[in-house]
Scaffold this motif. Sequence first.
Motif, PDB file in Angstrom:
ATOM      1  N   GLU A   1      -8.193 -10.809  -4.067  1.00  0.00           N
ATOM      2  CA  GLU A   1      -7.891 -11.499  -2.810  1.00  0.00           C
ATOM      3  C   GLU A   1      -8.220 -10.619  -1.608  1.00  0.00           C
ATOM      4  OE1 GLU A   1      -6.391 -14.766  -0.484  1.00  0.00           O
ATOM      5  OE2 GLU A   1      -7.086 -14.538  -2.551  1.00  0.00           O
ATOM      6  N   TYR A   2      -7.870  -9.332  -1.725  1.00  0.00           N
ATOM      7  CA  TYR A   2      -8.160  -8.394  -0.634  1.00  0.00           C
ATOM      8  C   TYR A   2      -9.669  -8.275  -0.421  1.00  0.00           C
ATOM      9  CZ  TYR A   2      -8.660  -3.951   1.845  1.00  0.00           C
ATOM     10  OH  TYR A   2      -9.016  -2.973   2.740  1.00  0.00           O
ATOM     11  N   ALA A   3     -10.408  -8.142  -1.518  1.00  0.00           N
ATOM     12  CA  ALA A   3     -11.862  -8.015  -1.405  1.00  0.00           C
ATOM     13  C   ALA A   3     -12.492  -9.292  -0.847  1.00  0.00           C
ATOM     14  CB  ALA A   3     -12.456  -7.685  -2.776  1.00  0.00           C
ATOM     15  N   ALA A   4     -11.998 -10.458  -1.300  1.00  0.00           N
ATOM     16  CA  ALA A   4     -12.549 -11.731  -0.825  1.00  0.00           C
ATOM     17  C   ALA A   4     -12.257 -11.946   0.654  1.00  0.00           C
ATOM     18  CB  ALA A   4     -11.967 -12.880  -1.657  1.00  0.00           C
ATOM     19  N   ALA A   5     -11.028 -11.639   1.083  1.00  0.00           N
ATOM     20  CA  ALA A   5     -10.669 -11.802   2.492  1.00  0.00           C
ATOM     21  C   ALA A   5     -11.476 -10.861   3.378  1.00  0.00           C
ATOM     22  CB  ALA A   5      -9.177 -11.537   2.677  1.00  0.00           C
TER      23      ALA A   5
ATOM     24  N   VAL B   1      -9.532   0.387   8.745  1.00  0.00           N
ATOM     25  CA  VAL B   1      -9.709   1.807   9.034  1.00  0.00           C
ATOM     26  C   VAL B   1      -9.538   2.642   7.774  1.00  0.00           C
ATOM     27  CG1 VAL B   1      -8.799   3.745  10.370  1.00  0.00           C
ATOM     28  CG2 VAL B   1      -8.891   1.471  11.393  1.00  0.00           C
ATOM     29  N   HIS B   2      -8.626   2.193   6.903  1.00  0.00           N
ATOM     30  CA  HIS B   2      -8.267   3.030   5.749  1.00  0.00           C
ATOM     31  C   HIS B   2      -7.610   2.150   4.702  1.00  0.00           C
ATOM     32  CE1 HIS B   2      -6.651   6.524   3.552  1.00  0.00           C
ATOM     33  NE2 HIS B   2      -5.472   5.938   3.574  1.00  0.00           N
ATOM     34  N   ALA B   3      -7.901   2.419   3.437  1.00  0.00           N
ATOM     35  CA  ALA B   3      -7.220   1.734   2.335  1.00  0.00           C
ATOM     36  C   ALA B   3      -7.068   2.723   1.192  1.00  0.00           C
ATOM     37  CB  ALA B   3      -8.000   0.508   1.879  1.00  0.00           C
ATOM     38  N   ALA B   4      -5.904   2.718   0.584  1.00  0.00           N
ATOM     39  CA  ALA B   4      -5.646   3.625  -0.535  1.00  0.00           C
ATOM     40  C   ALA B   4      -4.545   3.041  -1.394  1.00  0.00           C
ATOM     41  CB  ALA B   4      -5.243   5.012  -0.030  1.00  0.00           C
TER      42      ALA B   4
ATOM     43  N   GLU C   1     -11.374  -1.457 -12.510  1.00  0.00           N
ATOM     44  CA  GLU C   1     -12.554  -1.748 -11.682  1.00  0.00           C
ATOM     45  C   GLU C   1     -12.166  -2.538 -10.445  1.00  0.00           C
ATOM     46  OE1 GLU C   1     -15.266  -3.760 -14.245  1.00  0.00           O
ATOM     47  OE2 GLU C   1     -16.051  -1.903 -15.154  1.00  0.00           O
ATOM     48  N   ALA C   2     -11.288  -3.536 -10.599  1.00  0.00           N
ATOM     49  CA  ALA C   2     -10.866  -4.348  -9.459  1.00  0.00           C
ATOM     50  C   ALA C   2     -10.095  -3.517  -8.442  1.00  0.00           C
ATOM     51  CB  ALA C   2     -10.013  -5.519  -9.944  1.00  0.00           C
ATOM     52  N   LEU C   3      -9.190  -2.673  -8.927  1.00  0.00           N
ATOM     53  CA  LEU C   3      -8.395  -1.850  -8.022  1.00  0.00           C
ATOM     54  C   LEU C   3      -9.251  -0.812  -7.312  1.00  0.00           C
ATOM     55  CD1 LEU C   3      -5.188  -1.305 -10.200  1.00  0.00           C
ATOM     56  CD2 LEU C   3      -5.338  -2.567  -8.048  1.00  0.00           C
ATOM     57  N   THR C   4     -10.175  -0.200  -8.038  1.00  0.00           N
ATOM     58  CA  THR C   4     -11.026   0.833  -7.435  1.00  0.00           C
ATOM     59  C   THR C   4     -11.946   0.238  -6.382  1.00  0.00           C
ATOM     60  OG1 THR C   4     -10.955   2.122  -9.484  1.00  0.00           O
ATOM     61  CG2 THR C   4     -12.708   2.644  -7.910  1.00  0.00           C
ATOM     62  N   GLU C   5     -12.490  -0.951  -6.673  1.00  0.00           N
ATOM     63  CA  GLU C   5     -13.358  -1.602  -5.693  1.00  0.00           C
ATOM     64  C   GLU C   5     -12.599  -1.951  -4.420  1.00  0.00           C
ATOM     65  OE1 GLU C   5     -16.068  -5.671  -5.165  1.00  0.00           O
ATOM     66  OE2 GLU C   5     -15.169  -5.176  -7.102  1.00  0.00           O
ATOM     67  N   ALA C   6     -11.345  -2.360  -4.584  1.00  0.00           N
ATOM     68  CA  ALA C   6     -10.566  -2.789  -3.423  1.00  0.00           C
ATOM     69  C   ALA C   6      -9.981  -1.616  -2.645  1.00  0.00           C
ATOM     70  CB  ALA C   6      -9.442  -3.719  -3.876  1.00  0.00           C
TER      71      ALA C   6
END
Length: 384
Positions: A320-324, A333-336, A353-358
């Motif tokens: 959802e985060y990646a799609a949005a 600015v930053h995501a971790a 893979e999903a978590l690392t991409e996001a």
Amino acid sequence: MPQRLFIDVHIVQTVPPANVNRDDQGNPKEAVYGGARRSRVSSQAWKRATRKHFDTTVPEPDRATRTRRLTSELAKRIVRDTKLERDKADRLAGALLTRLNLSQGKKASDTAYLLFYGNAQLDTVAALVSGQAHDLAALDDEKLAAELKDLPVADAFSTGHPVGVALFGRMVADIPKLNVDAAVQMAHALSTHETQLEFDYFTAVDDKTEKEETGAGMIGTIAFNSATLYRYATVGFAQLADNLGGDTEAALDALDRFVDSFARSVPTGYQNSFAHRTRPSLVAVVVREDQPVNLVTAFEEPVVSEAGIQAASVRSLAHEYAAARSAWGDVPVHAAATHTFASGKPGATETLEALTEAFGTSVPFDELRSGLRACVSAVLEAQG
């Protein structure tokens, strides 16, 4: 002062059978979302748990208290500072707080509503009379009121806010001067999946039961459910810094403590019966300069159990985060993230893979917090 800057905190956490937050029937709170009944924990319950957690990390004067018994608490401080008799201290405290024009409750010593204040702020009010408390206590009501009328009682509550008040704000409808706009918005925690209400039928045996007696000493039921929860909160850093008098270092400390306490805290409802305290499986932070974004839409379609709920929930959140981000052209600015998912488990590769991409590679929680602080500090420096 910092410009627009928001820190979103996304958490996925599984809670075992529990009754964390009760409704008026004594059952776990629920909500219908996406056409399915979900477990819910109110934002008020988790705010209090967060506040109580970070209060354990600071000295008592730096904590915040929410109570109707403001007069009594002030009187205790006057007694502590001046050794004045308690009944005289109660009268003096009541006269002092009359300067605020607070609505009174059913009991003469209570306010009509809970007032949220810093313990150091109330110490400051007590200090206004500590040098002359005995002389003031000897005056009649009219003369006492005249002596106290110019004391800056309201000013003592308008500055020097503790972290709790700076984060969660304060609303005093009849005294706007005492209002503090909240820097934190916190959503109700919702299960990522449909839940079912269950009941624990219990019996308690009387240890002193006579041999000829049968049956239980007590019979009852406790409602419960179990859930993987999505929790979300956002911090407006500019508002937080403003609430702390423009002190950005204090605001950075407050942000760090909030993230730590929000992640580690759990409301205590029925904790002795269920021992439900767990740690999150995922904590993700996203720093944005546009607006806060709640990702609960990841769970509008309830997650269905395949081999558990937890992994599927974090994958849904990451997608959802990646799609949005793609649809709206977001450039945070930053995501971790800090998470507990490792290779070797069913579906682990897809989840990682999903978590690392996001959110990038998982980091220990301490590094998540230090990285967040470094990022916000760099943004503030760039904003000038």
